[in-house]
Design an enzyme around this catalytic site. Sequence first.
Site, short mmCIF file in Angstrom:
data_model
loop_
_atom_site.label_atom_id
_atom_site.label_comp_id
_atom_site.label_asym_id
_atom_site.label_seq_id
_atom_site.Cartn_x
_atom_site.Cartn_y
_atom_site.Cartn_z
N THR A 1 -13.86 10.48 16.63
CA THR A 1 -14.44 9.56 17.62
C THR A 1 -15.40 8.58 16.95
O THR A 1 -15.30 7.35 17.16
CB THR A 1 -15.18 10.37 18.72
OG1 THR A 1 -14.19 11.18 19.37
CG2 THR A 1 -15.85 9.47 19.72
N ASN B 1 -1.55 11.57 20.33
CA ASN B 1 -1.99 12.95 20.54
C ASN B 1 -1.37 13.60 21.77
O ASN B 1 -1.29 14.82 21.85
CB ASN B 1 -3.52 13.01 20.65
CG ASN B 1 -4.08 12.02 21.66
OD1 ASN B 1 -3.75 10.84 21.61
ND2 ASN B 1 -4.89 12.48 22.58
N GLN C 1 -4.05 12.50 14.24
CA GLN C 1 -2.96 13.44 14.53
C GLN C 1 -1.87 13.41 13.47
O GLN C 1 -0.95 14.23 13.52
CB GLN C 1 -2.34 13.14 15.91
CG GLN C 1 -3.26 13.42 17.08
CD GLN C 1 -3.51 14.91 17.31
OE1 GLN C 1 -2.79 15.77 16.82
NE2 GLN C 1 -4.55 15.23 18.07
N SER D 1 -9.93 13.20 11.08
CA SER D 1 -10.86 14.18 11.66
C SER D 1 -10.56 15.55 11.06
O SER D 1 -9.40 15.99 11.03
CB SER D 1 -10.65 14.21 13.18
OG SER D 1 -11.37 15.29 13.74
N HIS E 1 -11.32 18.70 12.04
CA HIS E 1 -10.97 19.88 12.83
C HIS E 1 -9.51 19.90 13.28
O HIS E 1 -9.03 20.89 13.81
CB HIS E 1 -11.94 20.08 14.01
CG HIS E 1 -11.75 19.16 15.17
ND1 HIS E 1 -11.09 19.54 16.32
CD2 HIS E 1 -12.13 17.88 15.37
CE1 HIS E 1 -11.10 18.53 17.18
NE2 HIS E 1 -11.72 17.52 16.63
N THR F 1 -29.09 11.65 7.20
CA THR F 1 -28.91 12.51 6.02
C THR F 1 -27.48 13.03 5.98
O THR F 1 -27.01 13.64 6.95
CB THR F 1 -29.91 13.71 6.08
OG1 THR F 1 -31.22 13.15 6.16
CG2 THR F 1 -29.79 14.60 4.87
N CYS G 1 -8.73 16.00 26.13
CA CYS G 1 -9.75 15.12 26.72
C CYS G 1 -9.48 14.90 28.19
O CYS G 1 -10.38 14.94 29.01
CB CYS G 1 -9.75 13.76 26.05
SG CYS G 1 -10.13 13.81 24.34
C1 LIG Z 1 -5.56 10.56 18.09
C2 LIG Z 1 -6.97 11.03 18.14
N1 LIG Z 1 -7.95 10.20 17.76
C3 LIG Z 1 -9.24 10.57 17.78
C4 LIG Z 1 -9.62 11.82 18.21
C5 LIG Z 1 -11.08 12.21 18.22
O1 LIG Z 1 -11.38 13.07 17.15
P1 LIG Z 1 -12.68 14.00 17.19
O2 LIG Z 1 -12.37 15.14 18.09
O3 LIG Z 1 -12.86 14.41 15.75
O4 LIG Z 1 -13.80 13.16 17.67
C6 LIG Z 1 -8.64 12.72 18.64
C7 LIG Z 1 -9.01 14.06 19.15
O5 LIG Z 1 -8.32 14.63 19.97
C8 LIG Z 1 -7.27 12.32 18.59
O6 LIG Z 1 -6.30 13.14 18.97
#
Ligand SMILES: Cc1ncc(COP(=O)(O)O)c(C=O)c1O
Length: 377
Positions: A70, A149, A178, A198, A200, A236, A322
């Site tokens: 994000t 996603n 993704q 990202s 995670h 930091t 989301c």
């Molecule tokens: C295509 C896409 N972009 C951005 C994000 C956001 O990533 P984060 O959860 O690390 O903020 C997601 C999370 O689901 C995603 O699927």
Amino acid sequence: MIYLDNSATTKVLPEIMDTFIAVNEKYWANPSSIHEFGHNTNELLQSAREQVAEILHTSSSKIYFTSGGTESNNLAIFGLANKYKFRGKHILVSKIEHPSVLEAAKQLNTLGFEVEFIPVDSKGIIDLVELQKLLRKETSLVSVMHVNNEIGAIQPIEAISKMVRSNSKAVIHIDAVQSFGKLPIDFKRYDIDALTISSHKIHGLKGSGLLALSKTREVEPMILGGGQEAGIRSGTTPVPLAVCTAKAIRIASASLEKNTTEMKRLTEELVHFLRGFENIKIISPDTRAPHIVTFSVRKVKGEVIINALQKRNVIVSTSSACSSRQTKTSHVLQAMHISDDYIKGVIRLSISSLTTEQEIDTFKKIFTEVINVIKGD
Ligand SMILES: Cc1ncc(COP(=O)(O)O)c(C=O)c1O
């Protein structure tokens, strides 16, 4: 538990957890401090940056560690739009972007930029004819996700970047959240300018990720303060998170081919299985990412199936984590013009390199039992 919601997040690998603890124990200094402890910690941080830069084929000075997808997407949209507005204030993003791109782009609209949204076809793929029509001399930024996603559609990045280059001087940002670790993507392979990753989503830690730029590009900062991350992202730098991000990226890219082949095989098995139900429609396009299969059960609410599966310890989701807690219909499914009979019954199965054949077999058995009990209204 059978966990088939890996597009929402993935399980942290034990070796990444070990690294997080080890770095916190040994290198917990502030990397900006001038004493030796700080210096050593900074060296570790710089080596993480270099490892990532080598994998992405860019310079280490163009890797900015952030709090995740994000933030990286926001930094790309605001930071690139501001940096390159001297070329024009016309911005293009696709209609099916993640909200972290869409909402940032909408905000730009209120700040004097003109933002337009590129339509997709019924398979969720960017319409290149429409893209060409939308591109102008003064288009300064185009942001497109590599893999969607919600449905796993893969965008034709090469064709998109060729078209953007021949019709404008726009910089190109790719949300690879993704796709990284599932499809090859780097600055050498595609003629692009910025990339979001990202951690995670690739078995790393939540709250970490990065924005990478190609060697010649620059971005305006969004978070101001002490000037860390080359002045682009103050605060930091969380060295343990950055080191773990680099490790997750290294592991994902080293096992890309093996993982992709296996994930593709398992999701193909799922598609074949789901095609056996006459009231199920596969929403994902044939050219989908190897880890996502999205489908819909006619006239049955997705939540009903999700809850029934959950009672049997099978975790799946509606089209995105989301939007699943919100009642509004997915903007992605709307952009694809999914019919009313199917739009409410959408379910996303997303696997990872940890998903096993046995889990897929158990899913098939439990899903068949569940679907036989649930009746359409
Ligand atoms: C295509 C896409 N972009 C951005 C994000 C956001 O990533 P984060 O959860 O690390 O903020 C997601 C999370 O689901 C995603 O699927």
